[in-house]
Design a protein around this motif. Sequence first.
Motif, PDB file in Angstrom:
ATOM      1  N   SER A  20       0.824  -1.224   0.000  1.00 21.62           N
ATOM      2  CA  SER A  20       0.000   0.000   0.000  1.00 21.62           C
ATOM      3  C   SER A  20       0.853   1.266   0.000  1.00 21.62           C
ATOM      4  O   SER A  20       0.524   2.254   0.656  1.00 21.62           O
ATOM      5  CB  SER A  20      -0.955   0.017   1.198  1.00 21.62           C
ATOM      6  OG  SER A  20      -1.824  -1.092   1.142  1.00 21.62           O
ATOM      7  N   TRP A  22       1.231   3.532  -2.141  1.00 22.53           N
ATOM      8  CA  TRP A  22       0.634   4.717  -2.746  1.00 22.53           C
ATOM      9  C   TRP A  22      -0.563   5.224  -1.956  1.00 22.53           C
ATOM     10  O   TRP A  22      -1.140   6.249  -2.294  1.00 22.53           O
ATOM     11  CB  TRP A  22       0.239   4.419  -4.195  1.00 22.53           C
ATOM     12  CG  TRP A  22       1.375   3.833  -4.968  1.00 22.53           C
ATOM     13  CD1 TRP A  22       1.383   2.645  -5.609  1.00 22.53           C
ATOM     14  CD2 TRP A  22       2.686   4.380  -5.160  1.00 22.53           C
ATOM     15  NE1 TRP A  22       2.602   2.409  -6.183  1.00 22.53           N
ATOM     16  CE2 TRP A  22       3.432   3.464  -5.915  1.00 22.53           C
ATOM     17  CE3 TRP A  22       3.318   5.557  -4.743  1.00 22.53           C
ATOM     18  CZ2 TRP A  22       4.754   3.677  -6.284  1.00 22.53           C
ATOM     19  CZ3 TRP A  22       4.640   5.767  -5.103  1.00 22.53           C
ATOM     20  CH2 TRP A  22       5.335   4.848  -5.872  1.00 22.53           C
ATOM     21  N   LYS A  23      -0.958   4.513  -0.922  1.00 25.50           N
ATOM     22  CA  LYS A  23      -2.098   4.944  -0.100  1.00 25.50           C
ATOM     23  C   LYS A  23      -1.567   5.716   1.107  1.00 25.50           C
ATOM     24  O   LYS A  23      -1.160   5.138   2.106  1.00 25.50           O
ATOM     25  CB  LYS A  23      -2.905   3.736   0.360  1.00 25.50           C
ATOM     26  CG  LYS A  23      -3.554   2.985  -0.779  1.00 25.50           C
ATOM     27  CD  LYS A  23      -4.334   1.797  -0.268  1.00 25.50           C
ATOM     28  CE  LYS A  23      -4.950   1.023  -1.408  1.00 25.50           C
ATOM     29  NZ  LYS A  23      -5.640  -0.184  -0.935  1.00 25.50           N
ATOM     30  N   THR A  24      -1.585   7.033   0.990  1.00 28.01           N
ATOM     31  CA  THR A  24      -1.001   7.864   2.043  1.00 28.01           C
ATOM     32  C   THR A  24      -1.682   7.698   3.390  1.00 28.01           C
ATOM     33  O   THR A  24      -1.048   7.907   4.421  1.00 28.01           O
ATOM     34  CB  THR A  24      -1.015   9.349   1.643  1.00 28.01           C
ATOM     35  OG1 THR A  24      -2.362   9.745   1.348  1.00 28.01           O
ATOM     36  CG2 THR A  24      -0.144   9.603   0.424  1.00 28.01           C
ATOM     37  N   ASP A  25      -2.942   7.296   3.397  1.00 31.27           N
ATOM     38  CA  ASP A  25      -3.623   7.112   4.676  1.00 31.27           C
ATOM     39  C   ASP A  25      -3.103   5.892   5.435  1.00 31.27           C
ATOM     40  O   ASP A  25      -3.351   5.737   6.630  1.00 31.27           O
ATOM     41  CB  ASP A  25      -5.136   7.010   4.489  1.00 31.27           C
ATOM     42  CG  ASP A  25      -5.542   5.887   3.543  1.00 31.27           C
ATOM     43  OD1 ASP A  25      -4.793   5.581   2.601  1.00 31.27           O
ATOM     44  OD2 ASP A  25      -6.639   5.319   3.748  1.00 31.27           O
ATOM     45  N   SER A  26      -2.325   5.032   4.764  1.00 33.11           N
ATOM     46  CA  SER A  26      -1.738   3.865   5.436  1.00 33.11           C
ATOM     47  C   SER A  26      -0.341   4.164   5.992  1.00 33.11           C
ATOM     48  O   SER A  26       0.243   3.343   6.678  1.00 33.11           O
ATOM     49  CB  SER A  26      -1.649   2.678   4.466  1.00 33.11           C
ATOM     50  OG  SER A  26      -0.665   2.918   3.471  1.00 33.11           O
ATOM     51  N   TRP A  27       0.176   5.361   5.688  1.00 34.03           N
ATOM     52  CA  TRP A  27       1.505   5.735   6.160  1.00 34.03           C
ATOM     53  C   TRP A  27       1.462   6.090   7.642  1.00 34.03           C
ATOM     54  O   TRP A  27       0.469   6.615   8.135  1.00 34.03           O
ATOM     55  CB  TRP A  27       2.032   6.936   5.393  1.00 34.03           C
ATOM     56  CG  TRP A  27       2.239   6.704   3.928  1.00 34.03           C
ATOM     57  CD1 TRP A  27       2.097   5.541   3.235  1.00 34.03           C
ATOM     58  CD2 TRP A  27       2.605   7.700   2.976  1.00 34.03           C
ATOM     59  NE1 TRP A  27       2.354   5.751   1.908  1.00 34.03           N
ATOM     60  CE2 TRP A  27       2.678   7.060   1.722  1.00 34.03           C
ATOM     61  CE3 TRP A  27       2.882   9.047   3.053  1.00 34.03           C
ATOM     62  CZ2 TRP A  27       3.023   7.738   0.560  1.00 34.03           C
ATOM     63  CZ3 TRP A  27       3.223   9.721   1.896  1.00 34.03           C
ATOM     64  CH2 TRP A  27       3.298   9.078   0.661  1.00 34.03           C
ATOM     65  N   GLU A  29       2.297   8.290  11.035  1.00 32.24           N
ATOM     66  CA  GLU A  29       2.402   9.739  11.277  1.00 32.24           C
ATOM     67  C   GLU A  29       3.874  10.144  11.245  1.00 32.24           C
ATOM     68  O   GLU A  29       4.746   9.393  11.673  1.00 32.24           O
ATOM     69  CB  GLU A  29       1.802  10.094  12.640  1.00 32.24           C
ATOM     70  CG  GLU A  29       0.304   9.862  12.720  1.00 32.24           C
ATOM     71  CD  GLU A  29      -0.473  10.781  11.803  1.00 32.24           C
ATOM     72  OE1 GLU A  29      -0.076  11.952  11.645  1.00 32.24           O
ATOM     73  OE2 GLU A  29      -1.480  10.325  11.249  1.00 32.24           O
ATOM     74  N   LYS A  30       4.152  11.354  10.745  1.00 36.77           N
ATOM     75  CA  LYS A  30       5.535  11.837  10.652  1.00 36.77           C
ATOM     76  C   LYS A  30       6.223  11.836  12.009  1.00 36.77           C
ATOM     77  O   LYS A  30       7.400  11.529  12.114  1.00 36.77           O
ATOM     78  CB  LYS A  30       5.577  13.240  10.046  1.00 36.77           C
ATOM     79  CG  LYS A  30       5.268  13.259   8.577  1.00 36.77           C
ATOM     80  CD  LYS A  30       5.392  14.654   8.009  1.00 36.77           C
ATOM     81  CE  LYS A  30       5.049  14.660   6.541  1.00 36.77           C
ATOM     82  NZ  LYS A  30       5.191  15.994   5.950  1.00 36.77           N
TER      83      LYS A  30
END
Length: 55
Positions: A20, A22-27, A29-30
């Motif tokens: 995943s 390309w799915k930023t919501d799966s990244w 938190e910074k």
Amino acid sequence: MIVKVEECFLHCPRAFKQASLWKTDSWPEKEAMPSMLEMFRAHLKINGVTLNEKE
């Protein structure tokens, strides 16, 4: 940051899809990510190298 690519190797596209990337919501938190220095030190440690705090 500017990255210049001199050589690129293909990876199985299925692995990228399953991860995943390309799915930023799966990244994560910074704030949960290690700093560049922490990543650099961890990378060096894999090879048995440590950095002195004064360096």
